[in-house]
Design a protein around this motif. Sequence first.
Motif, mmCIF file in Angstrom:
data_model
loop_
_atom_site.group_PDB
_atom_site.id
_atom_site.type_symbol
_atom_site.label_atom_id
_atom_site.label_comp_id
_atom_site.label_asym_id
_atom_site.label_seq_id
_atom_site.Cartn_x
_atom_site.Cartn_y
_atom_site.Cartn_z
ATOM 1 N N GLY A 1 -12.897 64.199 0.269
ATOM 2 C CA GLY A 1 -12.048 63.152 -0.290
ATOM 3 C C GLY A 1 -11.914 63.236 -1.794
ATOM 4 O O GLY A 1 -12.789 63.739 -2.490
ATOM 5 N N ALA A 2 -10.779 62.753 -2.268
ATOM 6 C CA ALA A 2 -10.510 62.747 -3.705
ATOM 7 C C ALA A 2 -9.682 61.526 -4.053
ATOM 8 O O ALA A 2 -8.880 61.039 -3.243
ATOM 9 C CB ALA A 2 -9.779 64.021 -4.125
ATOM 10 N N ASP A 3 -9.874 61.008 -5.269
ATOM 11 C CA ASP A 3 -9.098 59.868 -5.747
ATOM 12 C C ASP A 3 -8.887 60.031 -7.248
ATOM 13 O O ASP A 3 -9.034 61.125 -7.787
ATOM 14 C CB ASP A 3 -9.798 58.546 -5.406
ATOM 15 N N ASN A 4 -8.573 58.953 -7.912
ATOM 16 C CA ASN A 4 -8.333 59.023 -9.353
ATOM 17 C C ASN A 4 -9.614 59.120 -10.179
ATOM 18 O O ASN A 4 -9.552 59.281 -11.405
ATOM 19 C CB ASN A 4 -7.527 57.797 -9.805
ATOM 20 N N GLU A 5 -10.760 59.011 -9.527
ATOM 21 C CA GLU A 5 -12.043 59.062 -10.225
ATOM 22 C C GLU A 5 -12.715 60.429 -10.101
ATOM 23 O O GLU A 5 -13.272 60.945 -11.066
ATOM 24 C CB GLU A 5 -12.981 57.973 -9.689
ATOM 25 N N GLU A 6 -12.678 61.025 -8.900
ATOM 26 C CA GLU A 6 -13.366 62.299 -8.715
ATOM 27 C C GLU A 6 -12.847 63.023 -7.483
ATOM 28 O O GLU A 6 -12.133 62.448 -6.637
ATOM 29 C CB GLU A 6 -14.878 62.110 -8.607
ATOM 30 N N CYS A 7 -13.254 64.295 -7.382
ATOM 31 C CA CYS A 7 -12.936 65.168 -6.255
ATOM 32 C C CYS A 7 -14.266 65.520 -5.597
ATOM 33 O O CYS A 7 -15.071 66.262 -6.162
ATOM 34 C CB CYS A 7 -12.217 66.420 -6.747
#
Length: 346
Positions: free
Chosen positions: A51-57
């Motif tokens: 999973g990935a978002d605007n904070e980390e991969c």
Amino acid sequence: MLTSDVELLQRCFPQRQPVFNPSPPRHATFRKLTAGDRYCGVVQNSGIGIGADNEECAYQVGYMDGTKSIGYIGVDHLRWWTPDFRRQVSLQYVGFGCGHTNQLNINSGVSGIFGLANQGNGVSVLEQFQRALGSSFQLCFPIAGGRTDGFIQIGDQNLPVAGRNGFSSTPFLNEGMPGLYFVDVVDFHVNGVSVGIPPGTFNFFGANDLLGGFNIDSGSFFLILITGAFYHVRDAYRNAMRPQLGNTIITGRSGMDTCWDVSGKNMPNINAAQYGPIFRLGRAMVLRRIASFFTYISHKGNPMWCLPVLQHTEMSIFGGYASQQMHMVFNQVTREFLWKDNADSC
């Protein structure tokens, strides 16, 4: 190491080297990746992304011996010498994992995993560097806890040749999981005597032949043998060591089932049984003495001597501990694996 995709720098368990700290100014070029970055997409599509978002991969990777790592993906600049040491190759967007939740099968003090798989997904450091250097590599692991250095070299040039300077070779197989390093092992020996593993024990099986085989992968710590081979090697080793260590065999830690309490014995004077794989072409590898046993102090404070081989039901793996002081070459051009048993240079 070898069949890992992502290269990992751990940040939580004890190690001998300094723990990687990506904070500036020491690592001003480091950048933590998020969902919109190209290499993050590569990782998420490779099977280890979680999973990935605007904070980390985020990633998670595990090995058959229980070693695993969970963390996030970053990029930084990396310089690498060519095998002839005449020039450096510099890449400014090398992706790697920063592990914050790590588990080792055994506390070996390692500081990370260097990914050298060649699975075509662009994740490993080998694939990130192969356009500049080539996809072959060679390495030598020093004795664990020793004072000498080992090495890793990436490049298709100036590779050792079988039959010269003490190098032997065997072809890589084109079967098994793509991009990994499978070789055609048919038996094992203990002190030069075949242990009699039944034919076909190391064959591939399962859907698309993704199980079985004999894979060279130092990401796993110990040598791992499929059940049909394990008991033959274990029993031959026990028989070879009983005259010196006795008949009282106990279960040790980390899955080792053949250990002796060697209290009162002078371990440097113990004649360790040496063993190794026999390849289909008849060539045999001999593990260095230091790699043929494992010692530790039990919870009672007693010194233990163990066979560092684990059992598994699906695959056999030549782990990093077994590779100590052995110069190994992974020639991707000729598709062959070369080794030098007496590599005292590391």
